[in-house]
Design an enzyme around this catalytic site. Sequence first.
Site, short mmCIF file in Angstrom:
data_model
loop_
_atom_site.label_atom_id
_atom_site.label_comp_id
_atom_site.label_asym_id
_atom_site.label_seq_id
_atom_site.Cartn_x
_atom_site.Cartn_y
_atom_site.Cartn_z
CG HIS A 62 21.10 -18.07 -0.17
ND1 HIS A 62 21.63 -18.05 0.77
CD2 HIS A 62 21.75 -18.56 -1.02
CE1 HIS A 62 22.94 -18.31 0.61
NE2 HIS A 62 23.21 -18.56 -0.62
CG HIS A 64 24.00 -20.23 -5.71
ND1 HIS A 64 25.03 -19.03 -5.55
CD2 HIS A 64 23.97 -20.52 -4.22
CE1 HIS A 64 25.38 -18.75 -4.29
NE2 HIS A 64 24.54 -19.63 -3.43
NE ARG A 66 25.93 -23.48 -9.29
CZ ARG A 66 26.70 -22.97 -8.00
NH1 ARG A 66 26.75 -21.71 -8.09
NH2 ARG A 66 26.66 -24.04 -7.18
CG ASN A 96 27.85 -17.37 -6.96
OD1 ASN A 96 26.82 -17.46 -7.23
ND2 ASN A 96 28.44 -18.51 -6.15
CG ASP A 154 25.80 -16.68 -0.68
OD1 ASP A 154 26.11 -16.93 0.34
OD2 ASP A 154 25.55 -17.66 -1.62
CG HIS A 234 24.64 -19.99 4.28
ND1 HIS A 234 25.59 -19.15 5.14
CD2 HIS A 234 24.89 -19.83 2.98
CE1 HIS A 234 26.33 -18.85 3.96
NE2 HIS A 234 25.86 -19.00 2.74
CG ASN A 280 31.44 -22.11 2.92
OD1 ASN A 280 31.42 -21.83 4.03
ND2 ASN A 280 32.67 -21.40 2.36
CG ASP A 307 23.19 -22.28 -0.02
OD1 ASP A 307 23.64 -21.45 -1.27
OD2 ASP A 307 24.71 -22.12 0.63
CG HIS A 311 28.33 -27.51 -7.58
ND1 HIS A 311 29.32 -26.52 -8.51
CD2 HIS A 311 28.32 -27.12 -6.32
CE1 HIS A 311 29.36 -25.77 -7.54
NE2 HIS A 311 28.75 -25.80 -6.25
#
Length: 452
Positions: A62, A64, A66, A96, A154, A234, A280, A307, A311
């Site tokens: 899991h 991200h 980007r 995502n 997700d 998660h 989240n 996860d 950012h």
Amino acid sequence: MKQFLLKFGRVIDPASNRDGVFDVLLRDGRVSAVEPQLPAPEGARSVDARGLWIAPGLIDVHVHLRDPGFPEKETISTGLRAAAAGGFTTVAAMANTSPVNDRPEITRYMIDRSRAIHAATLVPVSAVSKALAGAETVDFEAMAEAGAQLFSDDGIPVDDSRLLKRALERANRLGFAISLHEEDRSLSCNGAVNAGDASRRLGVIGYSDEAESERIRRDLTIALEANAAVHIAHVSTAESLDLIRAMRIKGARVTCEVTPHHFALDDSAALTWGPNAKMNPPLRSRRDVDAIGAAIEDGTIDMIASDHAPHDPQSKHMDHLAGLFGPGMAAPHLSADDAAEFARAANGIVGLETSLGLALALVHRGLISASRLISMMSAAPARLLKLNRGRLAVGDTADITVIDPDVEWTVEPDRFLSKSRNTPFRGMRLKGRALLTIVAGEIVYDGRKSAA
Ligand SMILES: [Zn+2]
């Protein structure tokens, strides 16, 4: 012929039931021998691994990355290098992105891009629904054909029960699970932190624990009826864990993951770190953290996943909020304006470079054995992703993480290889980290050069 000999290391390979001191010979990208003592073949590079762990390469189901879409946060290149530095040989990249990974071209782009980079291996996760909109499913066959090994929306829950049921049937027919982000948005209310002491003190909307467990109750019922394998991403609350246990007894085929931040921190961290402790699902109460510890110990939780959610400071509204939070500062009671800013701050923290250090604390604390930890970070993730990895037997691909379990170091986000710095672990002392990350017999990260 390329050869590599790791001498005198503690080989921890739960899938082969092995935990002891062995020499490991790698040849042409594969494990060629694991023996109590091996002579160095001519021309082989030799590494003295005394005091170190030699584990099957760590796998994170899991993350991200980007990419495509958000180069200011992370790219496939920076993300896979951060993964290698954290000891991961394989990571599963969530869908995502922008555009969303809901069609084969995007999956193929991710794979092609990752192959050009000398770092961890990328496994694409396909979206469940087109554009993550929850209205129409992706073409599961085409996505699997392109290389997707897991399906997930997700970041967003699958709200439509009928769509979920159909999706579970299709993914399972192909042999893949769906990873579920469990959130009933009518109950989470876009809450900024866990509903309880932290939300009251900050004066922000709270995210209730039922938002997670009520959705898990629905989804495990659907999965049981469909006899489909599901994976809960998660997991964060005591009730969720009780439900997973109960539904397993009824026959549900369910695996679950926990993040290091959910077992290492409770919601009070949000009072100190503000947006850098906002994610989240949110950090939960002490009672939930204790329940997670017990579920790691008793085996209810199958795996650890970061996860990793990079950012940039703008997305975290740091220009507005950074001055209000920090170690040693009293937790603010936010004005209505600041509370609104906080609610809008993006969810998530980076995790690839702190995951192993935080997870090793579970072993140092005596909660689980070293072998169980490696199982949670390699063998079990490999099974979920249907990868022929997570094991160090003769003939296996030489994906290996060499871990120094005892070195103490301080989390310094400015030294991360990730493009982002959003972490609530800044300044924390950790014990243990990856020293060498080896993918198919090649060193893709060498921590001996940057010893603490
Ligand atoms: Zn999620």
